[in-house]
Design an enzyme around this catalytic site. Structure first.
Site, PDB file in Angstrom:
ATOM      1  N   GLU A  11       0.710  -1.417  -0.028  1.00  0.00           N
ATOM      2  CA  GLU A  11       0.064  -0.126   0.096  1.00  0.00           C
ATOM      3  C   GLU A  11       0.745   1.209   0.016  1.00  0.00           C
ATOM      4  OE1 GLU A  11      -4.271  -1.521   2.009  1.00  0.00           O
ATOM      5  OE2 GLU A  11      -2.596  -1.177   3.323  1.00  0.00           O
ATOM      6  N   ASP A 195     -11.763  -6.526  -2.885  1.00  0.00           N
ATOM      7  CA  ASP A 195     -12.920  -7.716  -2.566  1.00  0.00           C
ATOM      8  C   ASP A 195     -14.014  -7.356  -2.364  1.00  0.00           C
ATOM      9  OD1 ASP A 195     -12.801  -8.333   0.199  1.00  0.00           O
ATOM     10  OD2 ASP A 195     -10.873  -7.354  -0.271  1.00  0.00           O
TER      11      ASP A 195
HETATM   12  N1  SAH Z   1      -3.022 -11.345   2.579  1.00  0.00           N
HETATM   13  C1  SAH Z   1      -2.179 -10.742   3.934  1.00  0.00           C
HETATM   14  C2  SAH Z   1      -3.506 -10.271   4.933  1.00  0.00           C
HETATM   15  C3  SAH Z   1      -4.480  -9.173   4.363  1.00  0.00           C
HETATM   16  S1  SAH Z   1      -5.318  -8.759   5.726  1.00  0.00           S
HETATM   17  C4  SAH Z   1      -1.350 -11.613   4.565  1.00  0.00           C
HETATM   18  O1  SAH Z   1      -1.498 -12.992   4.359  1.00  0.00           O
HETATM   19  O2  SAH Z   1      -0.387 -11.006   5.046  1.00  0.00           O
HETATM   20  C5  SAH Z   1      -6.372  -7.780   4.589  1.00  0.00           C
HETATM   21  C6  SAH Z   1      -5.889  -6.209   4.642  1.00  0.00           C
HETATM   22  O3  SAH Z   1      -6.808  -5.632   3.633  1.00  0.00           O
HETATM   23  C7  SAH Z   1      -6.084  -5.296   5.844  1.00  0.00           C
HETATM   24  O4  SAH Z   1      -4.920  -4.415   6.101  1.00  0.00           O
HETATM   25  C8  SAH Z   1      -7.467  -4.801   5.606  1.00  0.00           C
HETATM   26  O5  SAH Z   1      -7.489  -3.421   6.127  1.00  0.00           O
HETATM   27  C9  SAH Z   1      -7.600  -4.579   4.102  1.00  0.00           C
HETATM   28  N2  SAH Z   1      -8.906  -5.446   3.685  1.00  0.00           N
HETATM   29  C10 SAH Z   1      -9.026  -5.644   2.535  1.00  0.00           C
HETATM   30  N3  SAH Z   1     -10.389  -6.514   2.415  1.00  0.00           N
HETATM   31  C11 SAH Z   1     -10.808  -6.574   3.334  1.00  0.00           C
HETATM   32  C12 SAH Z   1     -11.867  -7.448   4.035  1.00  0.00           C
HETATM   33  N4  SAH Z   1     -12.673  -8.141   3.319  1.00  0.00           N
HETATM   34  N5  SAH Z   1     -12.074  -7.587   5.272  1.00  0.00           N
HETATM   35  C13 SAH Z   1     -11.258  -6.934   6.024  1.00  0.00           C
HETATM   36  N6  SAH Z   1     -10.042  -6.063   5.870  1.00  0.00           N
HETATM   37  C14 SAH Z   1      -9.916  -6.103   4.588  1.00  0.00           C
END
Ligand code: SAH
Length: 227
Positions: A11, A195
């Protein structure tokens, strides 16, 4: 100085790529990149995921780097069906959807002496609207719900949307807004949809994280130039 936060390296990378960076400092496990963009002094950091990490970074930017305003850039899950992948939405207000002390009669999301909904800066939101106009891009606005959960479930998604009147869900925004409210610092929270917080969310997130993160980052940089 303007503080810019993302949650993940993906980001802030598109921001760091365009920043003239003069100094990087490591505090509490996070790197803070001081530099300039469009003649403005900025400090950029990614907080790591979740509310605690986001609060730590926001407080550090304010207390150690004297941030006068904070802009958050990142991705989120859509709770409303009109929001499609890549769409931009800024938060008019944010709420913690996982705070529950309702056993004492408090509304969900509410913490005594702290509140439930945190307002963002009307002035920064206006600048965002004018940037959108100039760029000819559509910019959504609404309520963003924050919690320490990646939402990838239709029922949970609907619950958050109905319970809090939320348009999008993520894991850091309300924490940053809460810290900014405590320090009386104007805050702006922008998210590009990665998403739809449904059963395909994990898959979609992985596919669209980078492209959506860049959409949000580029927009925030355009705002910096106008501050
Ligand atoms: N893939 C990452 C984890 C991502 S968590 C890993 O394995 O390290 C998701 C991140 O994107 C968070 O920072 C949150 O702010 C945002 N986000 C995007 N879609 C989201 C959703 N459906 N629910 C909660 N947070 C979401």
């Amino acid at each position: 100085m303007i503080g810019i936060i993302g949650a993940m390296i993906e980001e802030i990378e598109p921001i760091l790529d365009r920043l003239t960076c003069v100094k990087t400092t490591r505090i509490g496990g996070n790197k803070y990149h001081e530099g300039s963009y469009g003649g403005k002094q900025v400090t950029v950091a990614y907080s790591r995921i979740g509310k605690v990490n986001a609060a730590l970074t926001a407080a550090t930017l304010i207390e150690r780097f004297n941030a006068e305003k904070i802009l958050f850039s990142g991705v989120a899950g859509a709770l409303k069906s009109h929001l499609k992948i890549g769409d931009l939405i800024y938060a008019e207000r944010l709420v913690q959807h996982d705070v529950d002390i309702s056993a004492f009669g408090h509304p969900l999301g509410f913490i005594p002496e702290s509140g439930d909904y945190f307002e963002t800066s009307a002035q920064l939101n206006e600048i965002a609207a004018s940037v959108a106009l100039v760029r000819g891009v559509e910019l959504g606005k609404g309520t963003i719900a924050t919690g320490d959960q990646f939402i990838a479930d239709g029922a949970k998604k609907e619950w958050i949307q109905k319970q809090f009147g939320a348009d999008a869900v993520e894991m850091e925004g309300a924490a940053v807004a809460c810290v900014c409210a405590a320090f009386h610092i104007p805050v702006f929270v922008l998210r590009a949809i990665s998403d739809a917080a449904d059963m395909d969310a994990g898959f979609n997130f992985d596919e669209f994280l980078k492209s959506s993160a860049k959409i949000s980052a580029d927009f925030v940089l355009d705002m910096v130039a106008r501050l």
